[in-house]
Scaffold this active site. Structure first.
Site, PDB file in Angstrom:
ATOM      1  N   LYS A   6     -11.829  -3.578  -5.759  1.00 36.47           N
ATOM      2  CA  LYS A   6     -12.436  -2.257  -5.979  1.00 36.47           C
ATOM      3  C   LYS A   6     -11.458  -1.307  -6.665  1.00 36.47           C
ATOM      4  O   LYS A   6     -11.875  -0.369  -7.344  1.00 36.47           O
ATOM      5  CB  LYS A   6     -12.845  -1.647  -4.631  1.00 36.47           C
ATOM      6  CG  LYS A   6     -13.818  -2.477  -3.817  1.00 36.47           C
ATOM      7  CD  LYS A   6     -13.903  -1.950  -2.386  1.00 36.47           C
ATOM      8  CE  LYS A   6     -14.700  -2.893  -1.502  1.00 36.47           C
ATOM      9  NZ  LYS A   6     -14.693  -2.498  -0.082  1.00 36.47           N
ATOM     10  N   LYS A  66      -6.774 -10.913  -7.909  1.00 35.66           N
ATOM     11  CA  LYS A  66      -8.105 -10.995  -7.320  1.00 35.66           C
ATOM     12  C   LYS A  66      -8.957  -9.814  -7.757  1.00 35.66           C
ATOM     13  O   LYS A  66      -8.455  -8.713  -7.980  1.00 35.66           O
ATOM     14  CB  LYS A  66      -8.007 -10.984  -5.788  1.00 35.66           C
ATOM     15  CG  LYS A  66      -7.714 -12.324  -5.154  1.00 35.66           C
ATOM     16  CD  LYS A  66      -7.653 -12.221  -3.644  1.00 35.66           C
ATOM     17  CE  LYS A  66      -8.988 -11.847  -3.036  1.00 35.66           C
ATOM     18  NZ  LYS A  66      -8.956 -11.809  -1.560  1.00 35.66           N
ATOM     19  N   LYS A 108       0.823  -1.210   0.000  1.00 36.13           N
ATOM     20  CA  LYS A 108       0.000   0.000   0.000  1.00 36.13           C
ATOM     21  C   LYS A 108       0.858   1.261   0.000  1.00 36.13           C
ATOM     22  O   LYS A 108       0.466   2.285  -0.569  1.00 36.13           O
ATOM     23  CB  LYS A 108      -0.951  -0.009   1.203  1.00 36.13           C
ATOM     24  CG  LYS A 108      -2.060  -1.040   1.069  1.00 36.13           C
ATOM     25  CD  LYS A 108      -3.137  -0.865   2.131  1.00 36.13           C
ATOM     26  CE  LYS A 108      -4.291  -1.811   1.878  1.00 36.13           C
ATOM     27  NZ  LYS A 108      -5.398  -1.628   2.838  1.00 36.13           N
TER      28      LYS A 108
END
Length: 338
Positions: A203, A200, A118
């Site tokens: 969003k 995967k 991140k």
């Protein structure tokens, strides 16, 4: 699952309201949670405090939090059988989160792969919350003395850290926290992105992501554009290694129709991708239609949703308060006068 004295074991999970729930959330997790209420004492929350590690538009953030609650219920999570709440409404999460920060080592947090990932994606906002996120996650779990936590591979490391922190605290102060275990569902599909079938569904990749609130037209368009495979064979065959795109679509089709891979191969034998992709889109649209319609109805009923999250927070807080009181006493904090 019940203990010898007939008390259900505790299951807990939360999803960040960083966007609407998507097909991967539903087929891989939420769809299967509804049945767990008969076996476990279930706590499911909107992890809105965690979501603050990324800058949010306040108005949209509030909308998503309650919309996610509506989607939970529309997916089958009965508020009478499950404790549904917003993380920020139970202040014990933040309080225990700070205490566990003091029992989580810098080196442990530095090794978290999700922090590294991140940070690379949000170089302009590498904040302290992003770094200490796992300590708050540990608090989320340990507050409710959870026996099991449903986790994907991306959260398994955080679950292991939670176990380490619980054991460390228990060794210092005596039995305080139940040491949780990762829960691997008996069923649950791993749904990949329509635009990149090696990753995967997420969003963060809206073009490859089917959201529960997408219209049938939007769903059809996304499946029409879904990546298949560049092989010359162009047949519908389950082969994840050599045909990841088609295999992902077959996995989705099997999950929403209940058909076997062999049955799907027979159904589309000789028909090619041009027929197969729209068929998968239609099946998904029909599966999600009642969820979307019921969620939309509840989103419009703000009074009902407020009643649900208010009652859920009260039930959750009653449990969390007992754990926090015990922790305060163990570490030497003066007992609260109220």
């Amino acid at each position: 699952m019940e203990t010898e004295n007939n008390v259900k074991k505790v299951m807990l999970s939360g999803i960040q309201p960083s966007g609407d729930l998507h097909l991967g959330n539903y087929l891989g997790a939420v769809k299967n949670w509804a049945a767990l209420a008969e076996e476990f004492d279930c706590f499911y929350f909107m992890a809105d405090l965690h979501t603050l590690t990324v800058r949010q538009d306040p108005k949209e953030f509030r909308r998503r939090a309650t919309a996610q609650l509506a989607q939970y219920i529309a997916c089958g999570l009965d508020p009478q059988k499950n404790t549904l709440f917003l993380q920020s409404h139970v202040h014990e999460h933040a309080e225990l989160g700070w205490i566990l920060n003091c029992y989580t080592m810098f080196g442990e947090l530095s090794r978290m792969t999700q922090f590294k990932d991140k940070s690379a994606k949000n170089a302009e906002n590498i904040n302290g919350g992003l770094f200490t996120y796992p300590a708050l996650m540990a608090a989320d779990i340990l507050l409710y003395q959870a026996d099991y936590v449903p986790v994907g591979e991306d959260q398994r490391q955080h679950c292991e850290l939670t176990r380490d922190v619980a054991i460390r605290f228990n060794n210092l102060y005596g039995e305080t926290f139940k040491v949780p275990e990762a829960y691997i569902p008996k069923v649950g599909a791993r749904i990949m992105s329509l635009s990149n079938p090696t990753s995967k569904m997420s969003k963060s990749d809206p073009t490859g992501c089917v959201f529960l609130m997408d219209t049938p037209e939007e769903i059809a368009r996304k499946f029409k554009r879904a990546v298949t495979d560049s092989d010359t064979e162009r047949c519908v065959r389950f082969d994840p290694e050599n045909k990841p795109g088609v295999s992902n679509l077959m996995n989705i089709y099997a999950s929403v129709t209940g058909r076997s891979f062999a049955g799907i191969e027979a159904e589309f034998d000789g028909k090619g991708y041009g027929t197969f992709k729209p068929a998968v889109g239609d099946a998904v649209a029909e599966t999600l239609r009642p969820i979307r319609e019921e969620a939309a109805r509840m989103i419009a009923d703000k009074v009902y949703l407020k009643d649900v999250y208010t009652e859920g927070a009260q039930r959750a807080s009653a449990v969390a308060r007992r754990t926090l009181r015990k922790v305060y006493k163990k570490v030497g904090l003066v007992e609260k006068p109220f």
